[in-house]
Motif scaffolding. Structure first.
Motif, PDB file in Angstrom:
ATOM      1  N   SER A 133       0.822  -1.208   0.000  1.00 23.59           N
ATOM      2  CA  SER A 133       0.000   0.000   0.000  1.00 23.59           C
ATOM      3  C   SER A 133       0.857   1.260   0.000  1.00 23.59           C
ATOM      4  CB  SER A 133      -0.930   0.008   1.223  1.00 23.59           C
ATOM      5  OG  SER A 133      -0.154   0.026   2.408  1.00 23.59           O
TER       6      SER A 133
ATOM      7  N   ARG B 108      -2.754  -3.429  -7.371  1.00 24.91           N
ATOM      8  CA  ARG B 108      -3.575  -2.504  -6.584  1.00 24.91           C
ATOM      9  C   ARG B 108      -3.520  -1.065  -7.129  1.00 24.91           C
ATOM     10  NH1 ARG B 108      -5.791  -4.944  -2.223  1.00 24.91           N
ATOM     11  NH2 ARG B 108      -4.760  -6.798  -1.502  1.00 24.91           N
TER      12      ARG B 108
ATOM     13  N   GLN C 247      -6.528   1.272  -6.511  1.00 24.46           N
ATOM     14  CA  GLN C 247      -6.631   2.023  -5.258  1.00 24.46           C
ATOM     15  C   GLN C 247      -5.881   3.349  -5.347  1.00 24.46           C
ATOM     16  OE1 GLN C 247      -5.159  -0.730  -2.376  1.00 24.46           O
ATOM     17  NE2 GLN C 247      -7.109  -1.832  -2.225  1.00 24.46           N
TER      18      GLN C 247
ATOM     19  N   SER D  90      -8.141   6.448  -8.217  1.00 25.06           N
ATOM     20  CA  SER D  90      -9.554   6.269  -7.892  1.00 25.06           C
ATOM     21  C   SER D  90     -10.475   7.193  -8.677  1.00 25.06           C
ATOM     22  CB  SER D  90      -9.762   6.488  -6.396  1.00 25.06           C
ATOM     23  OG  SER D  90      -9.361   7.793  -6.042  1.00 25.06           O
TER      24      SER D  90
END
Length: 166
Positions: free
Chosen positions: A14, A76, A79, A82
């Motif tokens: 992340s 990812r 994410q 967006s």
């Protein structure tokens, strides 16, 4: 003599600025589904190239689109970016693939004249249509569940400026 290189520290996916592959996604239901879609698209493409090459563009294009979504979800990236509604785009990708592969499979059956490659392409095309249909159902079901949970957590309001009457 031979020194072992120091392994780089693994960052949390992340926080990583690059595109690190999330192996837990590949083991998830969505990752397995995207992988199955990609493999089946490539199989249909190979079968169509071997028999009726006039229909191979649909399978090749859907292979690239599925690979792109596998990359986006696997890293990812959705994410981090967006601005797009990724579930809606994925839903539309699957619905269009269902329609395209259903039409292509029926056309291959009608035009194939019993060739082995055409029969295999039609068979895998129908299986791929079923897999994409299941993906459509999963996306729709997941989005509805999220909307239901969001509506239950919000307090109910009326048209009187947000006040509720008991």
């Amino acid at each position: 003599m031979f020194q072992r290189e120091k392994e780089p520290e693994v960052q949390d996916s992340s926080e990583a600025p690059g595109f690190l592959l999330d192996k837990s996604f590949l083991r998830s239901r969505k990752g397995i589904l995207l992988g199955a879609e990609l493999v089946l698209c490539v199989i249909v493409f190979i079968c169509l190239v071997a028999s009726l090459s006039s229909y191979m563009a649909a399978a090749l294009l859907e292979s690239f689109i599925t690979l792109a979504f596998l990359f986006v979800y696997g890293t990812r990236f959705h994410q981090r970016f967006s601005a797009l509604n990724w579930p809606c785009m994925d839903f539309l990708r699957c619905v269009s693939a269902v329609i395209i592969f259903l039409v292509v499979s029926i056309a291959v059956v009608a035009r194939g004249e019993g060739e082995a490659g055409a029969v295999a392409a039609a068979l895998f095309g129908f299986v791929l249509t079923a897999v994409f249909s299941y993906d459509v159902y999963e996306i729709y079901h997941t989005e509805r569940m999220q909307q239901d949970l969001a509506s239950q957590s919000e307090p109910s309001t009326s048209r009187n400026g947000g006040c509720t009457l008991n």
